[in-house]
Design a protein around this motif. Structure first.
Motif, PDB file in Angstrom:
ATOM      1  N   ILE A 107      -5.730   2.030   2.560  1.00  0.00           N
ATOM      2  CA  ILE A 107      -4.656   1.264   2.045  1.00  0.00           C
ATOM      3  C   ILE A 107      -4.464   1.466   0.505  1.00  0.00           C
ATOM      4  N   LEU A 108      -3.498   1.290  -0.108  1.00  0.00           N
ATOM      5  CA  LEU A 108      -3.240   1.283  -1.335  1.00  0.00           C
ATOM      6  C   LEU A 108      -2.577  -0.541  -1.766  1.00  0.00           C
ATOM      7  N   VAL A 109      -3.628  -1.178  -2.260  1.00  0.00           N
ATOM      8  CA  VAL A 109      -2.977  -2.711  -2.650  1.00  0.00           C
ATOM      9  C   VAL A 109      -2.764  -2.667  -4.358  1.00  0.00           C
ATOM     10  N   LYS A 110      -2.020  -3.916  -4.513  1.00  0.00           N
ATOM     11  CA  LYS A 110      -1.609  -4.167  -5.910  1.00  0.00           C
ATOM     12  C   LYS A 110      -2.930  -4.514  -6.858  1.00  0.00           C
ATOM     13  N   GLY A 111      -2.697  -4.021  -7.968  1.00  0.00           N
ATOM     14  CA  GLY A 111      -3.861  -4.257  -9.087  1.00  0.00           C
ATOM     15  C   GLY A 111      -4.350  -5.721  -8.869  1.00  0.00           C
ATOM     16  N   ASP A 112      -3.433  -6.844  -8.702  1.00  0.00           N
ATOM     17  CA  ASP A 112      -3.853  -8.225  -8.916  1.00  0.00           C
ATOM     18  C   ASP A 112      -4.335  -8.730  -7.663  1.00  0.00           C
ATOM     19  N   ALA A 113      -4.459  -7.896  -6.453  1.00  0.00           N
ATOM     20  CA  ALA A 113      -4.903  -8.676  -5.220  1.00  0.00           C
ATOM     21  C   ALA A 113      -6.238  -8.980  -5.193  1.00  0.00           C
ATOM     22  N   ASP A 114      -6.598 -10.072  -4.654  1.00  0.00           N
ATOM     23  CA  ASP A 114      -7.900 -10.490  -4.285  1.00  0.00           C
ATOM     24  C   ASP A 114      -8.639  -9.709  -3.593  1.00  0.00           C
ATOM     25  N   LEU A 115      -9.549  -8.967  -4.270  1.00  0.00           N
ATOM     26  CA  LEU A 115     -10.224  -7.637  -3.559  1.00  0.00           C
ATOM     27  C   LEU A 115     -11.350  -8.122  -2.449  1.00  0.00           C
ATOM     28  N   ARG A 174     -11.180  -7.139   1.182  1.00  0.00           N
ATOM     29  CA  ARG A 174     -12.277  -6.174   1.969  1.00  0.00           C
ATOM     30  C   ARG A 174     -12.609  -7.110   3.172  1.00  0.00           C
ATOM     31  N   LYS A 175     -12.624  -8.482   3.440  1.00  0.00           N
ATOM     32  CA  LYS A 175     -13.031  -9.107   4.334  1.00  0.00           C
ATOM     33  C   LYS A 175     -11.961  -8.758   5.515  1.00  0.00           C
ATOM     34  N   LEU A 176     -10.608  -9.004   5.329  1.00  0.00           N
ATOM     35  CA  LEU A 176      -9.651  -8.731   6.050  1.00  0.00           C
ATOM     36  C   LEU A 176      -9.696  -7.368   6.637  1.00  0.00           C
ATOM     37  N   PHE A 177      -9.849  -6.391   5.908  1.00  0.00           N
ATOM     38  CA  PHE A 177      -9.967  -4.946   6.321  1.00  0.00           C
ATOM     39  C   PHE A 177     -10.964  -4.734   7.129  1.00  0.00           C
ATOM     40  N   VAL A 178     -12.242  -5.357   6.771  1.00  0.00           N
ATOM     41  CA  VAL A 178     -13.314  -5.024   7.705  1.00  0.00           C
ATOM     42  C   VAL A 178     -13.180  -5.756   9.137  1.00  0.00           C
ATOM     43  N   ASP A 179     -12.703  -6.851   8.980  1.00  0.00           N
ATOM     44  CA  ASP A 179     -12.306  -7.658  10.067  1.00  0.00           C
ATOM     45  C   ASP A 179     -11.219  -6.920  10.975  1.00  0.00           C
ATOM     46  N   GLN A 212     -22.486  -0.563  15.541  1.00  0.00           N
ATOM     47  CA  GLN A 212     -23.784  -0.162  14.859  1.00  0.00           C
ATOM     48  C   GLN A 212     -23.479   1.292  14.937  1.00  0.00           C
ATOM     49  N   PRO A 213     -23.152   2.096  13.798  1.00  0.00           N
ATOM     50  CA  PRO A 213     -23.352   1.365  12.357  1.00  0.00           C
ATOM     51  C   PRO A 213     -21.820   0.489  12.085  1.00  0.00           C
ATOM     52  N   PRO A 214     -22.140  -0.721  11.352  1.00  0.00           N
ATOM     53  CA  PRO A 214     -20.923  -1.448  11.306  1.00  0.00           C
ATOM     54  C   PRO A 214     -19.868  -0.722  10.491  1.00  0.00           C
ATOM     55  N   PRO A 215     -18.550  -1.056  10.485  1.00  0.00           N
ATOM     56  CA  PRO A 215     -17.488  -0.623   9.719  1.00  0.00           C
ATOM     57  C   PRO A 215     -17.644  -1.116   8.008  1.00  0.00           C
ATOM     58  N   HIS A 216     -17.283  -0.086   7.264  1.00  0.00           N
ATOM     59  CA  HIS A 216     -17.278  -0.730   5.841  1.00  0.00           C
ATOM     60  C   HIS A 216     -16.036  -0.231   5.099  1.00  0.00           C
ATOM     61  N   MET A 217     -15.797  -1.069   3.950  1.00  0.00           N
ATOM     62  CA  MET A 217     -14.620  -0.562   2.993  1.00  0.00           C
ATOM     63  C   MET A 217     -15.165  -0.252   1.656  1.00  0.00           C
ATOM     64  N   TYR A 218     -14.305   0.570   1.252  1.00  0.00           N
ATOM     65  CA  TYR A 218     -14.867   1.209  -0.083  1.00  0.00           C
ATOM     66  C   TYR A 218     -13.534   1.307  -0.875  1.00  0.00           C
ATOM     67  N   ILE A 219     -13.878   1.007  -2.188  1.00  0.00           N
ATOM     68  CA  ILE A 219     -12.966   1.324  -3.224  1.00  0.00           C
ATOM     69  C   ILE A 219     -12.863   2.745  -3.866  1.00  0.00           C
ATOM     70  N   LYS A 271      -1.028   2.298 -10.431  1.00  0.00           N
ATOM     71  CA  LYS A 271      -0.318   2.069  -9.302  1.00  0.00           C
ATOM     72  C   LYS A 271      -0.980   0.828  -8.573  1.00  0.00           C
ATOM     73  N   GLY A 272      -2.234   0.955  -8.281  1.00  0.00           N
ATOM     74  CA  GLY A 272      -2.811   0.050  -7.611  1.00  0.00           C
ATOM     75  C   GLY A 272      -4.192   0.688  -7.348  1.00  0.00           C
ATOM     76  N   ILE A 273      -4.812  -0.183  -6.246  1.00  0.00           N
ATOM     77  CA  ILE A 273      -6.427  -0.053  -6.025  1.00  0.00           C
ATOM     78  C   ILE A 273      -6.534   0.713  -4.419  1.00  0.00           C
ATOM     79  N   GLN A 274      -7.212   1.703  -4.572  1.00  0.00           N
ATOM     80  CA  GLN A 274      -7.029   2.514  -3.095  1.00  0.00           C
ATOM     81  C   GLN A 274      -8.406   2.076  -2.258  1.00  0.00           C
ATOM     82  N   LEU A 275      -8.138   1.544  -1.139  1.00  0.00           N
ATOM     83  CA  LEU A 275      -9.202   0.765  -0.350  1.00  0.00           C
ATOM     84  C   LEU A 275      -9.124   1.658   0.887  1.00  0.00           C
ATOM     85  N   ASP A 276     -10.609   2.348   1.123  1.00  0.00           N
ATOM     86  CA  ASP A 276     -10.842   3.260   2.343  1.00  0.00           C
ATOM     87  C   ASP A 276     -11.770   2.592   3.385  1.00  0.00           C
TER      88      ASP A 276
END
Length: 423
Positions: A340-348, A352-357, A368-375, A381-386
């Protein structure tokens, strides 16, 4: 070494070495010379045949298909036994009906019953397929006719010529007697070979120690060996020179090999794949731009069910000559990625918590293994979260679980005011 089933010299033509049979045949032929006796005898034989056929048909209708063993007994023996009984009752009247021709017919019917008993035992023991069952019953009739002709071949030049006829081509010699012997014995050998093939295959399938791939490969190898051996025995019994046949088959094999080399490569590759177990039924693989789950494997091809529900039939030689991505080789767990590509001023931290949840909330996502999120990217344009997560049932679909994660993430982002970048 050829198998010789010919009788030794002291068991020559039956009429020369069996005076009693020769006398019966001679007396029967005397009856043939009398038109009145011949007509009466022919009518008696016809009446016996009609009674036997009608009674057999009636019994088969009464039995239906509920008692297959009894039905087989009736189909094989009822008609000839009723004919024997009818001829015996007619001969009690004496006169014209009690003549040597009737006696010869009774003797030949007894021989027919003996042959039919052998065929019946083979059918009940080995339970052949419908085609082989029909061939077996036909062979019993052919064997009996050959025996009848054998009785009269000393009295008929035509029958004697039929028995001694030979045909040669390409160094292979065929005789009418050898062809007949090969046909009769060949059907029985084919039935036994088919039964043995099925029995060994079922035995291998019941094994708890052999892998399914090994079972399939061993059963195919055994099947080929059985049918090669059966064919060699049939040719040997037919009197065909296997040396001459080998030379002819070699020349034919070269011609066929050039045209069927791809097919042969698929069979050989299939055995390699089955023994190596590089691909197994249930694996999720990708090869030649085909991605899906292996649903069936044979020696010639492998069937892959794609994510679109399409069955792709892949020749096995392509599995040994191309790169295969096996997603289920060590285990069935598969890692998936959604971004997901979020705006640069977003609270990362919140994003991150919402994406992982959202990933962890899905039933199919492993904890197990638990899900993770990476920048994975930052630009104007923004910040790419995978998001990275694992599933253990890729055969149930991959895009559907990713879609559910996106849906849950977007809902959570909207509630918490995290904006997305328009692509």
């Amino acid at each position: 070494m050829a198998l010789d089933l010919t009788l030794p010299p002291d068991h020559g033509p039956p009429l020369e070495h069996d005076p009693e049979l020769a006398e019966i045949v001679s007396d029967a032929l005397d009856v043939v010379s009398n038109p009145t006796d011949l007509i009466v005898t022919a009518l008696a034989l016809m009446a016996a045949l009609i009674i036997g056929v009608l009674a057999t048909r009636k019994l088969k209708l009464m039995l239906g298909h509920h008692r297959p063993v009894v039905r087989t007994l009736v189909e094989y023996l009822c008609t000839p036994l009723l004919m024997l009984l009818t001829l015996g009752l007619l001969s009690l009247f004496g006169g014209t009906l009690d003549n040597p021709l009737i006696g010869l017919a009774g003797t030949l019917l007894i021989l027919f019953v003996i042959i039919r008993v052998f065929g019946m035992v083979v059918e009940l023991l080995f339970r052949p397929t419908m085609l082989l069952k029909i061939m077996l019953r036909l062979v019993t009739v052919v064997s009996w006719l050959a025996l009848v002709f054998g009785v009269f071949k000393d009295r008929s030049k035509l029958i004697a010529q039929m028995y001694s006829a030979k045909l040669e081509f390409g160094g292979i010699a065929l005789s009418s007697e050898g062809v007949l012997r090969g046909l009769v014995v060949g059907v029985v050998i084919a039935i036994v070979a088919l039964w043995g093939d099925k029995a060994v295959t079922n035995l291998l399938r019941r094994s708890r120690t052999l892998q399914p791939n090994f079972v399939l490969a061993l059963s195919r190898i055994f099947s080929v060996a059985v049918w090669i051996g059966a064919t060699a025995v049939i040719f040997s019994i037919s009197g065909i020179n296997l040396t001459a046949l080998a030379a002819f088959s070699g020349a034919l094999g070269i011609g066929l090999g050039l045209g069927l080399q791809r097919l042969a490569a698929s069979y050989i590759s299939g055995l390699i794949v089955l023994f190596e177990q590089s691909v197994r039924v249930g694996d999720n693989i990708a090869t030649n731009n085909i991605v899906g789950r292996v649903t069936r494997m044979t020696v010639r091809y492998t069937m892959i069910r794609t994510r679109d529900g399409v069955e792709a039939i892949v020749p096995n030689d392509s599995l040994t000559s191309n790169v295969i991505v096996n997603q289920s080789w060590s285990d069935r767990n598969l890692r998936l990625v959604c971004g997901i590509l979020v705006k640069g001023d977003a609270d990362l931290a919140v994003a991150r918590k919402l994406f992982v949840d959202a990933m962890a909330a899905q039933d199919r996502v492993l904890q197990q293994p638990p899900p993770h999120m990476y920048i994975t990217g930052v630009n104007d344009k923004g910040i790419q979260l995978d998001g990275h997560f694992w599933i253990s049932d890729p055969e149930n679909g991959q895009h559907n679980v990713i879609s559910d994660i996106y849906d849950a993430t977007l809902t959570a982002f909207r509630k918490n005011g995290i904006g997305l970048v328009a692509q």
